[in-house]
Design a protein around this motif. Structure first.
Motif, short mmCIF file in Angstrom:
data_model
loop_
_atom_site.label_atom_id
_atom_site.label_comp_id
_atom_site.label_asym_id
_atom_site.label_seq_id
_atom_site.Cartn_x
_atom_site.Cartn_y
_atom_site.Cartn_z
N GLN A 45 0.84 -1.18 0.00
CA GLN A 45 0.00 0.00 0.00
C GLN A 45 0.89 1.24 0.00
OE1 GLN A 45 -3.07 -0.19 2.90
NE2 GLN A 45 -4.12 1.65 2.17
N ASN A 46 0.58 2.17 -0.91
CA ASN A 46 1.34 3.42 -1.09
C ASN A 46 2.73 3.20 -1.69
OD1 ASN A 46 -0.86 4.64 0.07
ND2 ASN A 46 0.11 4.97 2.06
N GLU A 47 2.96 2.04 -2.26
CA GLU A 47 4.25 1.80 -2.91
C GLU A 47 4.39 2.65 -4.17
OE1 GLU A 47 6.97 -1.92 -4.63
OE2 GLU A 47 4.95 -2.30 -3.86
N PHE A 48 3.26 2.88 -4.85
CA PHE A 48 3.25 3.70 -6.06
C PHE A 48 2.17 4.78 -5.90
CE2 PHE A 48 4.61 -0.59 -7.25
CZ PHE A 48 5.85 -0.32 -7.81
N PRO A 49 2.43 5.79 -5.08
CA PRO A 49 1.38 6.76 -4.71
C PRO A 49 0.98 7.73 -5.82
CG PRO A 49 3.49 7.40 -3.76
CD PRO A 49 3.70 6.04 -4.37
N THR A 93 -9.52 9.04 -8.51
CA THR A 93 -9.31 8.66 -7.11
C THR A 93 -7.83 8.46 -6.86
OG1 THR A 93 -11.46 7.53 -7.05
CG2 THR A 93 -9.92 7.06 -5.27
N THR A 94 -7.28 9.29 -5.99
CA THR A 94 -5.89 9.13 -5.57
C THR A 94 -5.86 8.28 -4.31
OG1 THR A 94 -5.87 11.09 -4.15
CG2 THR A 94 -5.35 11.42 -6.48
N GLY A 95 -4.72 7.67 -4.03
CA GLY A 95 -4.59 6.87 -2.81
C GLY A 95 -5.38 5.58 -2.85
N GLU A 96 -5.82 5.16 -4.03
CA GLU A 96 -6.60 3.93 -4.16
C GLU A 96 -5.69 2.71 -4.01
OE1 GLU A 96 -9.93 3.14 -4.06
OE2 GLU A 96 -10.49 3.49 -6.14
N TYR A 97 -6.18 1.69 -3.33
CA TYR A 97 -5.47 0.42 -3.24
C TYR A 97 -6.46 -0.74 -3.37
CZ TYR A 97 -2.47 -3.37 -1.61
OH TYR A 97 -1.76 -4.55 -1.52
N PHE A 98 -7.43 -0.79 -2.44
CA PHE A 98 -8.49 -1.79 -2.52
C PHE A 98 -9.58 -1.25 -3.45
CE2 PHE A 98 -6.57 -2.22 1.71
CZ PHE A 98 -6.20 -3.55 1.69
N LEU A 99 -9.66 -1.79 -4.64
CA LEU A 99 -10.49 -1.19 -5.68
C LEU A 99 -11.97 -1.20 -5.35
CD1 LEU A 99 -10.35 0.17 -8.45
CD2 LEU A 99 -10.62 -2.08 -9.49
N ASN A 100 -12.47 -2.28 -4.76
CA ASN A 100 -13.92 -2.44 -4.62
C ASN A 100 -14.45 -2.23 -3.21
OD1 ASN A 100 -14.34 -3.09 -7.39
ND2 ASN A 100 -13.52 -5.14 -7.00
N LEU A 101 -13.62 -1.75 -2.30
CA LEU A 101 -14.14 -1.45 -0.97
C LEU A 101 -14.99 -0.19 -1.03
CD1 LEU A 101 -11.27 -2.12 1.60
CD2 LEU A 101 -13.24 -3.53 1.07
N PRO A 102 -16.18 -0.19 -0.42
CA PRO A 102 -17.02 1.01 -0.46
C PRO A 102 -16.35 2.21 0.20
CG PRO A 102 -17.86 -0.59 1.12
CD PRO A 102 -16.80 -1.29 0.33
N GLU A 103 -15.51 1.94 1.21
CA GLU A 103 -14.79 3.03 1.87
C GLU A 103 -13.32 2.63 2.00
OE1 GLU A 103 -16.49 4.16 5.55
OE2 GLU A 103 -18.47 4.58 4.72
N GLU A 104 -12.48 3.32 1.25
CA GLU A 104 -11.04 3.06 1.31
C GLU A 104 -10.49 3.54 2.65
OE1 GLU A 104 -7.43 1.87 -0.89
OE2 GLU A 104 -9.52 1.82 -1.47
N ASP A 107 -6.92 6.71 3.02
CA ASP A 107 -6.08 7.33 2.01
C ASP A 107 -6.79 7.81 0.74
OD1 ASP A 107 -3.85 6.96 3.61
OD2 ASP A 107 -3.44 4.97 2.78
N ALA A 108 -7.85 7.14 0.31
CA ALA A 108 -8.45 7.44 -0.99
C ALA A 108 -9.19 8.78 -0.97
CB ALA A 108 -9.41 6.33 -1.40
N THR A 109 -8.96 9.56 -2.03
CA THR A 109 -9.62 10.85 -2.18
C THR A 109 -10.12 10.99 -3.61
OG1 THR A 109 -8.11 11.84 -0.56
CG2 THR A 109 -9.38 13.35 -1.94
N ALA A 145 0.03 8.77 0.34
CA ALA A 145 -0.80 8.04 -0.62
C ALA A 145 -0.98 8.79 -1.93
CB ALA A 145 -2.16 7.75 0.00
N THR A 146 -0.57 10.05 -1.96
CA THR A 146 -0.74 10.89 -3.16
C THR A 146 0.54 11.66 -3.39
OG1 THR A 146 -3.11 11.13 -2.69
CG2 THR A 146 -2.12 12.70 -4.23
N TRP A 147 1.29 11.24 -4.40
CA TRP A 147 2.62 11.80 -4.63
C TRP A 147 2.88 11.89 -6.13
CZ3 TRP A 147 5.04 13.14 -0.12
CH2 TRP A 147 6.33 13.65 -0.21
#
Length: 286
Positions: A45-49, A93-104, A107-109, A145-147
């Motif tokens: 998570q956040n390896e490729f922000p 959506t920045t900071g995305e990791y878990f694609l299908n979770l209703p609430e990330e 980190d997700a914005t 998460a956003t870089w």
């Protein structure tokens, strides 16, 4: 001569944007907080922000790369629609990791889209100039998460080296060609891929009777069982810089034949550095 120096100046300016497009924040920093990619493994998570999810009506359809606080780089095919659409239906959506979770988690914005800039020479048949810029309505907030990504330099060569591609695309090759909606990866995945010389890639396509011409503005990467797939368009192909080991974006996923069968095709980013710079400068000019 003066033209030579002007070209060098443009390249230098483009490179500068890749380095300091968040008010002096250095690009390409990775954050490993926790221990359509075929043949890959989940990223940290956040390896490729700098990798973002492009969504329409809240559903992922392509990926992109943060190159500036207000701009995301992606493939033109991702934002060229058969019918006119409202920009209000699109989001980044920045900071995305878990694609299908209703609430990330945390980190997700989500950011609204203000404008889309498609390269004027884009050809949807040959996929030449398959590149676009998305302008956000407001600046992305910097965080682990956003870089911003580092963009490649004009002089860098990658033939014969190994790259890394990431995305949320289909991971099961058997299911990628089914007419039903393909199942995307639940998490962001990565895979190491060999980078081909264009001539060798073209020879492989010809041998497989794949009717596709690899143009100078494109590049190839991938091997059997290691490739991008459905849902990965717009994802970055990256390589580590030799001098500081930071990741730099060298290609944008645009397609290929099948998934993990032949090398994938990417838009070669260094060809478009002046255009990327011009897009940013046009909106930042007073």
């Amino acid at each position: 001569n003066i033209i030579h120096y002007l070209v060098i100046l443009v390249i230098f300016i483009c490179r500068s944007y890749g380095q300091t497009n968040f008010a002096g924040i250095p690009c390409g920093k990775q954050f490993d907080r926790v221990p359509k990619i075929v043949g890959g493994i989940p990223t940290f998570q956040n390896e490729f922000p700098w990798v973002v999810s492009l969504k329409r009506h809240g559903k992922h359809f392509c990926s992109g790369v943060i190159v500036h606080s207000r701009f995301v780089l992606t493939a033109a095919q991702c934002v060229t629609f058969k019918k006119s659409i409202k920009l209000s239906t699109l989001s980044v959506t920045t900071g995305e990791y878990f694609l299908n979770l209703p609430e990330e988690p945390n980190d997700a914005t989500n950011y609204s889209v203000e404008n889309i800039l498609i390269h004027p020479n884009y050809d949807k048949t040959t996929h030449e100039f398959d590149i676009a810029m998305i302008r956000l309505k407001k600046s992305a907030f910097i965080s682990p998460a956003t870089w911003p990504a580092c963009l490649t330099s004009y002089r860098t060569r990658y033939d014969g080296k190994t790259g890394i591609v990431v995305g949320w695309g289909v991971t099961d090759v058997k299911n990628s060609s089914k007419p039903s909606i393909p199942k995307l990866s639940e998490v962001l995945r990565k895979v190491s891929v060999p980078i081909w010389r264009n001539k060798e890639c073209q020879d492989a396509f010809n041998k497989a009777k794949f009717n596709f011409t690899v143009h100078e503005s494109q590049m190839c990467a991938g091997s059997y069982g290691k490739d991008t797939c459905d849902g990965d368009s717009g994802s970055p192909l990256m390589s580590k810089m030799s001098y500081d080991k930071k990741m730099e974006v060298i290609g944008i996923t645009i397609g290929g034949r099948g998934c993990g069968v032949l090398p994938g095709v990417y838009t070669k980013v260094k060809t478009f550095l002046p255009w990327i710079e011009a897009c940013i400068a046009a909106f930042e000019s007073p």
